[in-house]
Each structure stands twice: as C-alpha cells, then as structure tokens.
Motif scaffolding. Structure first.
Motif, PDB file in Angstrom:
ATOM      1  N   VAL A  62       0.774  -1.321   0.268  1.00  0.00           N
ATOM      2  CA  VAL A  62      -0.200  -0.090  -0.274  1.00  0.00           C
ATOM      3  C   VAL A  62       1.305   1.395   0.544  1.00  0.00           C
ATOM      4  O   VAL A  62       0.620   2.215  -0.823  1.00  0.00           O
ATOM      5  N   ARG A  66       2.301   5.269  -3.073  1.00  0.00           N
ATOM      6  CA  ARG A  66       1.952   6.464  -2.587  1.00  0.00           C
ATOM      7  C   ARG A  66       3.087   7.329  -3.334  1.00  0.00           C
ATOM      8  O   ARG A  66       3.374   8.077  -3.851  1.00  0.00           O
ATOM      9  N   LYS A 168     -10.319   0.958  -4.556  1.00  0.00           N
ATOM     10  CA  LYS A 168     -10.080   2.014  -5.194  1.00  0.00           C
ATOM     11  C   LYS A 168      -9.901   2.771  -6.635  1.00  0.00           C
ATOM     12  O   LYS A 168      -8.518   1.195  -6.675  1.00  0.00           O
ATOM     13  N   HIS A 171      -4.580   3.891  -5.471  1.00  0.00           N
ATOM     14  CA  HIS A 171      -3.677   2.983  -4.265  1.00  0.00           C
ATOM     15  C   HIS A 171      -5.458   2.605  -3.106  1.00  0.00           C
ATOM     16  O   HIS A 171      -5.412   2.894  -2.320  1.00  0.00           O
ATOM     17  N   GLY A 172      -5.107   1.244  -3.803  1.00  0.00           N
ATOM     18  CA  GLY A 172      -6.669   1.100  -3.086  1.00  0.00           C
ATOM     19  C   GLY A 172      -5.700  -0.559  -2.569  1.00  0.00           C
ATOM     20  O   GLY A 172      -4.386   0.145  -1.788  1.00  0.00           O
ATOM     21  N   THR A 173      -5.935  -2.075  -1.767  1.00  0.00           N
ATOM     22  CA  THR A 173      -5.910  -2.181  -0.818  1.00  0.00           C
ATOM     23  C   THR A 173      -5.371  -3.841  -1.352  1.00  0.00           C
ATOM     24  O   THR A 173      -5.526  -4.717  -0.176  1.00  0.00           O
TER      25      THR A 173
ATOM     26  N   MET B 100      -3.039   7.364   3.984  1.00  0.00           N
ATOM     27  CA  MET B 100      -2.885   7.334   2.566  1.00  0.00           C
ATOM     28  C   MET B 100      -2.893   5.566   2.844  1.00  0.00           C
ATOM     29  O   MET B 100      -3.064   4.676   1.996  1.00  0.00           O
ATOM     30  N   PHE B 101      -2.026   5.423   3.496  1.00  0.00           N
ATOM     31  CA  PHE B 101      -1.400   4.010   3.322  1.00  0.00           C
ATOM     32  C   PHE B 101      -1.739   3.585   4.397  1.00  0.00           C
ATOM     33  O   PHE B 101      -1.031   2.331   5.574  1.00  0.00           O
ATOM     34  N   TYR B 212      -4.044  -4.509   6.034  1.00  0.00           N
ATOM     35  CA  TYR B 212      -5.654  -4.966   4.990  1.00  0.00           C
ATOM     36  C   TYR B 212      -6.338  -5.817   4.466  1.00  0.00           C
ATOM     37  O   TYR B 212      -6.733  -5.335   3.089  1.00  0.00           O
ATOM     38  N   VAL B 214      -9.698  -6.203   5.596  1.00  0.00           N
ATOM     39  CA  VAL B 214     -10.436  -5.581   5.450  1.00  0.00           C
ATOM     40  C   VAL B 214     -10.579  -4.642   4.555  1.00  0.00           C
ATOM     41  O   VAL B 214      -9.931  -3.865   4.560  1.00  0.00           O
ATOM     42  N   PRO B 215     -11.347  -4.980   3.391  1.00  0.00           N
ATOM     43  CA  PRO B 215     -11.251  -4.338   1.588  1.00  0.00           C
ATOM     44  C   PRO B 215     -11.896  -2.940   2.015  1.00  0.00           C
ATOM     45  O   PRO B 215     -13.282  -3.026   2.579  1.00  0.00           O
ATOM     46  N   ILE B 216     -11.868  -1.558   1.243  1.00  0.00           N
ATOM     47  CA  ILE B 216     -12.442  -0.841   1.073  1.00  0.00           C
ATOM     48  C   ILE B 216     -14.065  -0.959   1.282  1.00  0.00           C
ATOM     49  O   ILE B 216     -14.198  -2.031   0.143  1.00  0.00           O
TER      50      ILE B 216
END
Ligand code: SF4
Ligand code: FES
Lengths: 481, 235
Positions: A62, A66, A168, A171-173, B100-101, B212, B214-216
């Motif tokens: 992640v 960025r 997203k 910058h998704g996860t 953001m991260f 991470y 758990v997904p957005i």
C-alpha cells in the motif's frame, strides 16, 4: 529509526517537484559539431527505499503506491508478490491470483489506452511533423470525436476494474501478503460484462490505427530513433506472454536467448545496475554481457519480441503479423512500440473476458498462509516494462532492506540511444529547431516513460533540450511546454 | 435531587439519571457528542477536549461533567464545531498521520472525526515529530507516529486487563506513550487479545499481520459517519 522524519517529509514534497519537473535532454557535440552523446535526465524517486525501512512488511504494497505515482497498481502487485514470499506462500488460492490478474489487466487496459489516445494518437493521426497546435489531444477530439470518447471510456473501464479488485481506483488495498482481501461479486461481474464487447471492438480499432500507421510509414519509421538491442521480459514457463508472473528471459537483437527460464528470485545473479555521474537514474544491464553490451529494452516491444506466443486468439494472430514484418526476428524499431502496445491492449481485454467468465472470481478462499521467510522478491510486467521489487524483513516483521528497479530505469539506456539517434539524424548546425524538439519528444514518448506520467493529464510532455559544443559551452537551449 | 430528571441539549429535552455524565445521557438519547479519549467501559479522562459543550454558557467536557436537572447544553453549534475542528487538526499535525497508507484507515476514529467535521486539510503546519515504532512483540506493534495521547490504552490495561502495560512519559510536546518497566513491548505481559489493544482509536496499537485484510467498502466508517450508531438510537 532516526531517518524516519526526514523520510516522511520527503513524501510531502517530492511528488510536487516531480509533477512540475520537465524531462531534460542534453546534447553534447564533438569538434566537428556532430552529436557525440545525448543524455536524458530523469529525476527518479528513490526515497522509498529509505522511507520503508522499519515499517511492518504488510504495509509495503500500500505504501509503495503512494511514494511512486508512476503506475501504482504495478507497484502494489510487485510488492504483494514479494510479500507472498516473505510470508512463505508460493501458491495463492485461485481466487486471489485471478483477482490480482484482473486488477493487473485492468491497469494495463487503462494505462495503454491513456497513453495511446491521449499522447500518441495525435502523432499518428496528424503525423509527427504536424503543427503542435493541432497535434494534440484537443485536435484529436475536434477531428475524431468518436476516438476521443473511446479513449476516455476505455480508460474508465480499466479504472473501474481496479476499483472492483483493489477497492479504489487509485491506491487501493486489494492485494495482501498471501492473497487478496475481496472477491468479485456477481453484480460487479455483470457490470463489466455489459460493456465488454464494446471494449473489445474499440481495442481492435485502436490496434488498427497503430498497425496501419506503422505499415504505411514503415520506411521512415524503421530508422526513426531505432537501433538494435537486447530485450528483456518475464515469460510464462511455456513461453507464453504473461504480464503477471513468469520466468526471466533476455534475447539479443537477433532473437538468441541470453537469459532464459530463470527464476527471478535470483535476478541479482543476472542483472546489475551501472551508476553514471551525470544521471540520477541507474543503467541496468545483463551481467554476462557487461554494461557496454548488456543493456536492454523492456515494455510492449520487448515482451512481444521475447515471448513465443500469446495465449489469446486475436492478440496471437496480431503478434504473428507483427513478427512477420521482421521475418520472425525481433523487431528493433522504436516506433513499433505503439503497435506492440495496442496488441497488448487487445490481449488485456481478451484476458479480462476470460477472467470475467471464470467462477473462481466468486470464490471465498482468499488468503494462503505459510512460514515467514525474511526475504522476498516480486517481479511483474508493468505497462512500461519489467518491474523489480526486493525486500528483507527482520524477525520483528520490519522491513530492513528494499531494492526497486522500475520499468523506466530498465529503459534508461534505450531512451538515451533513441534520443541520440534522433539528434544525429535531425540536428543541423548549432541550433535546436522546432523539428528536432518534436522528434526527440516523439522518440522518448514511444517508451511511455514515467516522466510523461505526471503530464498525462494535460496530454503533453514538457521538455528542455540543451546543446553543448565540444568546449562544453551552452550554444542553444529550447523549452517545450 | 431527584434520581431521574431532564435537561436540554440544543433545544431538546432529554432524560438523565443521577450520576450520569452529559455525554452518557446524550448517548442514551441518541444525540452524538464528538469524543476521542472517552470510550464506553473506561473511566472518563477528560484529556482531548473534543467533547467540549457549553453548559449554561460555560465550556465543559461532556465526558466528565455530570448532568444536572434543567441545565441548558449547547452541542451542535457552529462555534463548537469550529473548536473541535481545530483540536482535531492539531492532533493531525502533531503526529505523523498518513491516512493514505495507514492500515487503520476507514476504522480510525480520528480520521472519521475529521471527515464528520468536514476537515479538508489542516491549516496548521505539520510538525513531523520523530517517533519510535516498537515491533518487538510477536503479536502487537506500537507505532507512536500515530498516537494521539488519548490514554485509552493506559486505562484499559490498568482497569480492564489489570496489567499496567502502557503509561505516559515526558511532558508537553515530548509526551509519549511508553511501556512499563522496560522499553520493549516484548518484555511486557501484553497479549493481543487484551482490551488495551482494542482500545486504541487510531493506528497506534495494532495487531500484527492483520494489515488491510478488510477491503475498502467494508470498513467501519466507509459508509456511515462516526456517531451514527448513537444517532440511530434517537426516537
Ligand atoms: S497508543 Fe492509542 S490508545 Fe494509547 S494513548 Fe496513543 S492513541 Fe491513545
Ligand atoms: S472525550 Fe471528553 S475530553 Fe476527550
């Protein structure tokens, strides 16, 4: 962790200066006022390797997006692949691997579409000698409104795929060590199936533009910024093109294999990087050949040249046609990148189609577990070429070492050669003409280097070109906004 | 004084019981007063001041101030929102919060408050302090970059886990969360299931290896702003 604060400060400041930076080219002349050397200066962002020190390993996929806005999904996936290794996972559950692939093909589809429609199509549709006042994305929108819309819609389709797989658009996860954090719901799948045929159709159209243009102008393009080179790419074990995973292969300009079937974990045995005093960006080369002869190209052209076949029918037919142009030998024409890139565009959407019909995407086994290893290497074929990520992790789960070789760095020497070739062919006298400036830009753009990334949005590539004579005196300087 | 009484918040009459704080009574009535250092089950601490309300015109922290019959409380006003925004913004610039991260993104109370209050970018300069990360414990790590000194871990460890794993050291700008007796988290009795770990409102104390997962889109505050669970109780 005493470097922490300075590291943090960098993120806030660096990307801004990068966006505002220009690509810079210096041309050096000899006593006879002939081009001796061309140098392309790109400010590469290397702060990441320092900043990531001490951070927990699972943050890397992640975090890296960025710090390096070049192609976030590629970095996300390359780091995730390295972290799979770190957590001791050699094989992902099928759902996880396919979700990641879908993310990656979605990224290819949007990145290639953006580059082609936004930056390249003006050159191809108007000819790259055309007046820059019309040879731009606005000009395309005026004269070929349908095409401009297609570009936007294709990009959006790819971005939506990224959103559905990574959470997203930017910058998704999604990818986590050992797997993925979500699957694709039936509703999400159906959303993409709805427009799929249209996307395939448009990809065929874009490919046709690139192909016809190359065929029609072959004589002129063949020499434009071109030179023989080695080509490096990952290929699948059976020789198929595979942008997500494979073994390392390098071929020479004739197609002989220099590196083949190599497990990329051992990349350091095969690839080294040369530092040159005038450049921030290193120059990678194949160790066995040395820096003089060992440099290579990566990206669409290298991938099409290096693979034995493509495993989707339409793209494979196109690949054959592409290779026929050079009688099955590697194609070394710089401007053929655009054609190769659009073959990959078609391949990506064919792969997306295959994946969307795969019920594994609705699976629920998302993450595999293993025993911690302390080190991981992840390679992936990013839209711009092979991308290397390498990490070491201590027993407290903190990253202690990171080494990245990004696609544009791999293409560093070729881009310099392309500029040199164009400068040799088009420089007359001691003046940087508008024509020369344009030609340099067109040659660099073929590689889709990350410096153009920052300027994608405006559809232009700001460039400074400086000319120095044998006495190292600046004799001309031109800026192209 | 009667055991049960009423008082007024923003023009609405709500019931309260003797000994209840303003915050608690408001919660039960479905009125959300923003807060950070307060957490259900932990003794009120009154440190962050985010819960500040006007009681008969005077600022008080709602998490510590007992409700009184007939008091007039102002909560959802422009001035108080502005003050809370400033407090939150200062917390952002005093630490190294990179949403953001950060893996706590979407589940973080500080971030969620920022969104709820409508903070775009802090108007104060970032301070980029030097803060240490403690990753020595096999299951839990502490990233002090993100600590907002709310003291929830201190109280949870002491009062709920009976361990005293965390306490504060230093003063003012140098104040830090530290671990007892030694400098390494690994040398404490902390377990990942401890209440102290779950008590942290931000990404400062985290279970290792969760990241991470758990997904957005499925995180606590992805769809509903912080406080909506309380507000949904409103009659
Ligand atoms: S570590 Fe978390 S719970 Fe403890 S004081 Fe800092 S922010 Fe509060
Ligand atoms: S919640 Fe009341 S002072 Fe922090």
């Amino acid at each position: 962790m005493s470097t922490q604060a300075t590291g943090l400060k960098r993120i806030a400041i660096e990307p801004v200066t990068r966006v505002e930076g220009h690509g810079k080219v210096t041309l050096l002349l000899d006593e006879n006022n002939k081009i001796k050397q061309a140098r392309l200066h790109i400010v590469e962002f290397r702060g990441f390797e320092r900043f990531v020190q001490g951070r927990p390993y699972w943050e890397a996929p992640v975090l890296v997006q960025r710090l390096c806005g070049i192609c976030p999904v590629s970095h996300h996936l390359a780091a995730a692949k390295a972290m799979d290794m770190v957590v001791g996972v050699d094989k992902l559950p099928p759902t996880a691997e396919k979700m990641r692939r879908l993310m990656h093909y979605g990224q290819f589809f949007q990145s290639h579409a953006l580059h082609f429609f936004h930056l390249v199509s003006p050159d191809l549709l108007f000819g790259f000698d055309a007046d820059p006042a019309i040879r731009n994305v606005i000009g395309v929108a005026k004269k070929f409104p349908d095409l401009a819309v297609q570009g936007v819609m294709m990009r959006k389709y790819g971005q939506e795929l990224i959103r559905a797989t990574a959470g997203k658009k930017i910058h998704g996860t999604g990818a986590i060590p050992g797997g993925i954090n979500k699957n694709l719901s039936i509703e999400e799948r159906d959303f993409f199936l709805k427009d799929l045929d249209q996307m395939i159709e448009w990809s065929r159209g874009a490919l046709k533009i690139a192909k016809d243009y190359t065929a029609e102008n072959l004589e002129r393009l063949a020499g434009f910024g071109s030179f023989d080179s080695n080509h490096t790419s990952l290929v699948r074990e059976d020789g198929a093109m595979d942008i997500y995973h494979g073994r390392l292969r390098s071929i020479d300009a004739e197609g002989n294999r220099i590196i083949d079937d190599v497990d990329y974990v051992n990349y350091l045995d095969y690839i080294a990087e040369e530092v040159r005093p005038w450049s921030y960006m290193k120059f990678p080369f194949i160790k066995s050949l040395g820096p003089e002869k060992g440099w290579y190209r990566v990206g669409p052209l290298a991938r099409i040249n290096a693979c034995d076949f493509i495993d989707t029918p339409e793209a494979e037919a196109e690949r054959k046609e592409f290779m026929a142009l050079t009688n099955g030998k590697p194609n070394n024409i710089t401007m053929a990148y655009h054609w190769a890139r659009m073959i990959e565009e078609l391949h990506s959407i064919e792969k997306i189609q295959e994946l969307l019909h795969d019920r594994d995407l609705q699976g629920t086994d998302l993450v595999a577990k293993g025993d911690m290893r302390g080190e991981g290497v992840g390679l992936i074929e990013a839209p711009r070429g092979t991308l290397f990520h390498h990490y070491k992790v201590n027993k407290d789960d903190q990253i202690t070492m990171a080494n990245l070789i990004v696609s544009t760095t791999n293409n560093n020497e070729p881009m310099n050669r392309a500029v040199q070739k164009v400068a040799e062919d088009y420089l007359s006298g001691n003046e940087i003409t508008e024509g020369l400036l344009n030609h340099i830009e067109v040659a660099i753009r073929a590689y889709d280097p990350c410096l153009s990334c920052a300027t994608h949005a405006m559809g232009r590539m700001p460039l400074v070109v400086e000319l120095y004579d044998a006495g190292d005196t600046l004799v001309d300087r031109k800026v192209k906004e | 004084m009667a055991d049960n009484f009423t008082f007024i918040i923003d023009g609405t009459e709500i019931p309260a019981r003797q000994g209840q704080t303003i915050l608690k009574a408001a919660d039960e009535a479905g009125i959300y007063i923003p807060r950070l250092c307060n957490k259900d089950g932990l003794e009120p601490y009154g440190a962050c001041r985010v819960c500040t309300v006007l009681v008969n015109g005077r600022p008080q922290s709602a998490c510590t101030q007992p409700a009184q019959p007939g008091i007039i409380v102002e909560n959802d006003t422009e001035e108080l929102t502005e003050m809370r925004k400033q407090l939150i913004e200062m917390l952002f610039v005093e630490g190294n919060h990179f949403c953001m991260f950060c893996e706590k993104s979407g589940n973080c109370e500080l971030q969620a408050l920022g969104y709820r209050l409508g903070i775009a970018a802090p108007r104060f300069p970032f301070m980029f302090p030097q803060r240490e990360l403690d990753a020595t414990h096999p299951e839990v790590f502490v990233d002090r970059n993100r600590c907002i000194l709310c003291g929830r871990c201190v109280r949870a460890s002491r009062d709920q886990d009976g361990k005293n794993v965390f306490q504060f050291t230093g003063r003012g700008i140098k104040k830090r969360i530290s671990v007892n007796a030694t400098s390494r988290l690994a040398d404490t009795e902390l377990k990942s299931a401890d209440k102290a770990v779950a008590a942290c409102p931000v990404g400062s104390i985290l279970k290792k290896g969760v990241g991470y997962a758990v997904p957005i889109g499925e995180r606590i505050y992805d769809h509903k702003p912080i406080g909506s669970d309380i507000e949904s109780k409103a009659k």
